[in-house]
Design a protein around this motif. Structure first.
Motif, PDB file in Angstrom:
ATOM      1  N   ASP A 162      44.110 -52.558  46.104  1.00  0.00           N
ATOM      2  CA  ASP A 162      43.649 -53.934  45.922  1.00  0.00           C
ATOM      3  C   ASP A 162      44.820 -54.904  45.764  1.00  0.00           C
ATOM      4  N   ARG A 214      43.082 -42.628  48.533  1.00  0.00           N
ATOM      5  CA  ARG A 214      41.825 -43.317  48.821  1.00  0.00           C
ATOM      6  C   ARG A 214      41.201 -42.739  50.090  1.00  0.00           C
ATOM      7  N   GLY A 216      37.377 -43.482  52.209  1.00  0.00           N
ATOM      8  CA  GLY A 216      36.114 -44.203  52.191  1.00  0.00           C
ATOM      9  C   GLY A 216      36.122 -45.244  51.092  1.00  0.00           C
ATOM     10  N   GLY A 217      35.104 -45.266  50.281  1.00  0.00           N
ATOM     11  CA  GLY A 217      35.018 -46.249  49.208  1.00  0.00           C
ATOM     12  C   GLY A 217      35.466 -45.735  47.862  1.00  0.00           C
ATOM     13  N   TYR A 218      36.168 -44.585  47.854  1.00  0.00           N
ATOM     14  CA  TYR A 218      36.537 -43.975  46.578  1.00  0.00           C
ATOM     15  C   TYR A 218      38.038 -43.697  46.494  1.00  0.00           C
ATOM     16  N   LYS A 244      35.287 -45.426  41.974  1.00  0.00           N
ATOM     17  CA  LYS A 244      35.289 -46.631  42.812  1.00  0.00           C
ATOM     18  C   LYS A 244      36.493 -47.511  42.517  1.00  0.00           C
TER      19      LYS A 244
END
Length: 320
Positions: A162, A214, A216-218, A244
């Motif tokens: 992020d 990381r 996918g979304g995890y 997450k």
């Protein structure tokens, strides 16, 4: 006739019995390797020149090179001379558990300097334009811990998430922690909180050696559990959970938090491959790989490089 009928009935009864939960799981053997395989706590990366480098505990961060991940040659050490500040944390200036990444046009090497059984420890950082041994410039401690802290600054692993830079580390006692880094210096942001990612309820809370990736979304947290560094008596094994958020909470496939001893068992000792752990994860040529050390029971417990391709099934990692 009676004997034959009895045998048929016995075989039928056995076939109808449910599979026992205590049956030992099957683990894949590591990729067959040749050349210089002796490593401990490996970090592996594909360099810009197309070769693979593996840095590891031992020497002044021992280096191995390969063109194909299968044959490895001795390439000396990351450092020719230990930086003087290492002696503040280890009388023999012996670094542990390196972590190699690439960002902003440079290779970044993190490593731990400590002494067995103490959390008077430091994670150092160095940079290089090529990532090759002998080209590293050391920049001193990136993060430290003292005896008054409830964590231990060893076993670094750096990940970007992020738009921010994070350092996972630790720790044997109290488990895995994380703090934020300044992307410009590569060192801990002053005053940044220390997050708790994984531990277990039973002393000595033996969880260490984080590796986060990381998919996918995890975010997936791989960690080494139990006893390292005892040759064929080592009980190291690798467990994994996911979250997450990079700072957690991490849980296993049953929903059990890694802060409560959770973690799916990914790899344990089997056959000659004793105590696998000290893992790292890297990607190359469209594949994801798990690198780790194991103690070779057929070679007096010598620590050696293990490599397995990491695949994903229903949102969880499996080894090939």
């Amino acid at each position: 006739m009676r004997l034959r009928l009895a045998a048929v009935l016995a075989a039928t009864a056995l076939a109808l019995l449910p599979a026992t939960a205590s049956a030992a799981p099957a683990y894949p053997d590591p990729l067959p390797l040749t050349g210089q395989q002796t490593v401990h706590d490996p970090t592996v990366h594909r360099l810009k020149d197309g070769r693979y480098v593996a840095y590891s505990t031992g020497g002044v961060l021992g280096a191995r090179l390969s063109t194909d991940l299968r044959h490895w040659t001795d390439a000396g050490n990351a450092f020719t001379t230990p930086p003087a500040w290492w002696h503040d944390y280890n009388s023999t200036a012996d670094p542990w558990a390196p972590d190699l990444t690439y960002r902003d046009g440079r290779y970044w090497l993190y490593y731990a300097v400590s002494s067995w059984g103490t959390n008077h420890s430091a994670i150092g950082v160095a940079t290089s334009p090529t990532g090759l041994p002998g080209t590293w410039t050391d920049h001193g401690p990136a993060f430290t811990s003292e005896k008054t802290d409830t964590w231990n600054a060893i076993d670094p692993n750096v990940i970007r998430a992020d738009g921010r830079l994070w350092l996972a580390f630790g720790s044997y006692w109290t488990g895995i922690r994380m703090t934020e880094l300044d992307p410009r210096t590569g060192k801990a942001l002053p005053g940044a909180p220390v997050h708790h990612l994984a531990t277990r309820p039973d002393a000595p809370y033996a969880v260490e050696g984080p590796a986060i990736v990381r998919h996918g979304g995890y975010y997936y947290l791989f960690a080494s559990y139990d006893t390292c560094c005892a040759g064929v008596d080592s009980t190291y094994k690798i467990r994994v959970g996911r979250s997450k958020s990079v700072t957690g909470p991490y849980t296993d496939s049953t929903g059990k938090p890694m802060l409560d001893g959770g973690g799916d068992l990914l790899l344990a000792g089997h056959g000659r491959y004793t105590g696998p752990g000290g893992e790292s994860v890297f990607r190359t040529r469209g594949k994801t790989w798990l690198a780790y050390h194991y103690y070779d029971a057929t070679d007096d417990g010598t620590p050696k490089l293990g490599l397995n391709e990491l695949r994903w099934r229903t949102g969880w990692p499996v080894l090939k």
